[in-house]
Design an enzyme around this catalytic site. Structure first.
Site, PDB file in Angstrom:
ATOM      1  N   SER A  32       0.795  -1.233   0.000  1.00  0.00           N
ATOM      2  CA  SER A  32       0.000   0.000   0.000  1.00  0.00           C
ATOM      3  C   SER A  32       0.826   1.282   0.000  1.00  0.00           C
ATOM      4  CB  SER A  32      -0.953   0.016   1.195  1.00  0.00           C
ATOM      5  OG  SER A  32      -2.099  -0.745   0.907  1.00  0.00           O
ATOM      6  N   LYS A  69       0.060   3.845  -2.624  1.00  0.00           N
ATOM      7  CA  LYS A  69      -0.966   4.883  -2.517  1.00  0.00           C
ATOM      8  C   LYS A  69      -0.389   6.285  -2.366  1.00  0.00           C
ATOM      9  CE  LYS A  69      -4.242   1.474  -0.904  1.00  0.00           C
ATOM     10  NZ  LYS A  69      -4.681   0.662   0.232  1.00  0.00           N
ATOM     11  N   SER A 103      -6.087   3.052   4.677  1.00  0.00           N
ATOM     12  CA  SER A 103      -5.544   2.407   3.469  1.00  0.00           C
ATOM     13  C   SER A 103      -6.646   1.767   2.636  1.00  0.00           C
ATOM     14  CB  SER A 103      -4.493   1.353   3.847  1.00  0.00           C
ATOM     15  OG  SER A 103      -3.670   1.051   2.753  1.00  0.00           O
TER      16      SER A 103
END
Length: 520
Positions: free
Chosen positions: A139, A142, A197
């Protein structure tokens, strides 16, 4: 007539040979100059620390590891190559004084597949391990998603969540609790993206920014190239595992550095908890960050000097964290990829905190060269009134060095040309100087001319003539002319000798004839 020919031949020879002499006339001998040592003054004054304030850090929250940050992919899928083995108990080496009195370069061993620590003020990499090797970012992807969303979307734009945004939010993948048909602003989607997230938030922002997820992924890869990334390829906006979705620690540092220039991004990633307003599908609620370093001040892993940025975890990627810390005017970016789980907290948190503490304890800012101080001198051709130019740094050159280091121990590498041609403008860049210590490059600065250097018209004209005669075609023509002229002189000499011989023989013949007549 005979003297006229000889005079003409002499003048022609002088004209032709002048071209070979002109280059030496146009290039005066450079003066013998020594390179003065760079001015080395120290500047230990700390910069003013302007720290953003974390939101809601006193709220009660779960301080466990980020075990559900991303979907757990099948363990039989291909994993990136393991990094070299690290010690079970990583040790830090401080900048202690060696037996010879010199300061040793501080080192640290980080228990992760890859890691990097960079000083934000100077760009110095003070720790790196496998920093450009392929790793899975999970993640941490991101960060790029948020950067592009901020560049392409208006914060108050309202987005309606679609069923396609939830296509890969299953099997335990992290989410922000958004629902199909829910209407939410881009700004609040960014909080849903970076705090819990949310994968559905990533898909919605991608669709909003580019029209489709596929188009957005292309934008991600294009932006990575623009930022100078060396080993990055994105396959989705959320970081769910794909063999074709990878990056490296160095590239994530570049992306985070660019993203932190946006004040909204810096605020979002430094937020521990965020109260979301009620929407058409959800009541007012609070979402929490997965970053344990900033989540709760009651936690043992909490780090007061940390200001974000993003966590990540999949079974293939391990535990990942891109972070940012400030203390007493010093600022650092860190990236830890492929860390292990821990008994209390994931290794991505413990190793990041340890790196920051090591950096703040062992390094200090000093001035390698004060602005305007002479660094070196270089020969100058075609100049009027001088034969050299003094090179200086336009501004102070700050370097981050081990605490207690004497600046005279720094290694200095000067990159300049053998000589320069006038005219030279004051402040014109003519080279660079690089400062390093024990192999760590600390800073590189431009070298500029201290004063204006004017050109000599006479030397310039002579140099142009010399350049003309150095042309290959001109040299060939001159060579042919000289050869023809020499051949002409040789043939003229032979012809003249033959004429003299014939004249002599005729004279001898006439004398014999007169002698014969006299005998009769």
């Amino acid at each position: 007539m005979k003297w006229n020919k000889k005079l003409g031949a002499l003048l022609l020879s002088a004209a032709l040979l002048a071209g070979t002499a002109l280059p030496s006339l146009a290039e005066p001998e450079p003066a013998d100059t020594e390179t003065p040592a760079a001015s080395q003054t120290q500047d230990t004054t700390d910069q003013t620390d302007t720290s953003p304030t974390a939101e809601g850090t006193d709220g009660a929250a779960d301080t466990g590891t980020d075990a559900s940050d991303d979907a757990q992919a099948d363990t039989n899928e291909q994993q990136p190559a393991e990094s070299t083995d690290t010690a079970a108990q990583p040790q830090n080496q401080t900048g202690a004084e060696a037996e010879d009195g010199s300061i040793q370069m501080p080192t640290i061993t980080v228990d992760a597949k890859a890691s990097i620590l960079v000083n934000a003020e100077t760009g110095e990499i003070i720790h790196a391990n496998n920093e450009k090797e392929k790793q899975y970012p999970a993640s941490c992807t991101k960060i790029m998603t948020a950067l592009l969303a901020l560049e392409k979307c208006s914060l108050d734009n309202v987005v309606t969540m679609k069923e396609e945004d939830f296509s890969d939010v299953n099997n335990g993948a992290s989410n922000a609790g958004l629902k199909v048909g829910e209407q939410i602003t881009v700004e609040n989607l960014l909080y849903c993206l970076m705090l819990p997230s949310g994968n559905e938030a990533a898909n919605a922002l991608a669709r909003t920014a580019a029209g489709s997820v596929d188009e957005f992924v292309q934008m991600m890869n294009d932006r990575a190239k623009e930022l100078g990334c060396v080993n990055t390829h994105f396959a989705n906006p959320n970081g769910l595992h794909s063999d074709n979705h990878y990056t490296c620690a160095y590239d994530l540092y570049l992306i985070a550095q660019q993203a932190m220039e946006n004040s909204t991004f810096a605020t979002v990633v430094n937020t521990a908890q965020k109260k979301l307003p009620a929407t058409n599908k959800n009541p007012e609620r609070i979402i929490y960050t997965t970053n344990q370093l900033i989540l709760s001040s009651y936690s043992s892993i909490y780090y007061d000097n940390c200001y974000g940025i993003k966590t990540g975890h999949t079974s293939q990627a391990g535990y990942c964290l891109v972070s940012y810390a400030k203390q007493s005017g010093y600022t650092y970016y860190s990236v830890v990829l492929g860390a292990k789980d821990g008994s209390d907290y994931a290794g991505s948190f413990t190793e990041t905190k340890r790196m920051f503490e090591w950096a703040f304890d062992n390094f200090r800012m000093q001035t390698a060269t004060a602005g305007g101080s002479a660094v070196t001198e270089c020969p100058v051709r075609l100049a009027r009134g001088t034969d050299h130019v003094t090179l200086v740094t336009a501004n102070d050159v700050p370097v981050l060095v081990p605490k207690g280091l004497d600046m005279s121990e720094m290694d200095i590498d000067i990159s300049v040309e053998d000589s320069y041609d006038a005219p030279i403008a004051k402040g014109e860049k003519l080279g660079t100087v690089t400062y390093s210590y024990e192999g760590m490059e600390c800073a590189t600065a431009d070298l500029v001319a201290l004063t204006e250097i004017n050109r000599s018209v006479i030397l310039f004209v002579l140099d142009e003539i010399a350049k003309f005669f150095r042309l290959t075609a001109v040299r060939i023509i001159v060579g042919i002319v000289i050869a023809a002229f020499l051949l002409y002189l040789i043939l003229s000499f032979i012809a003249g000798r033959n004429r003299r011989n014939r004249k002599k023989r005729r004279a001898q013949k006439r004398r014999k004839q007169r002698q014969n007549q006299n005998r009769r």
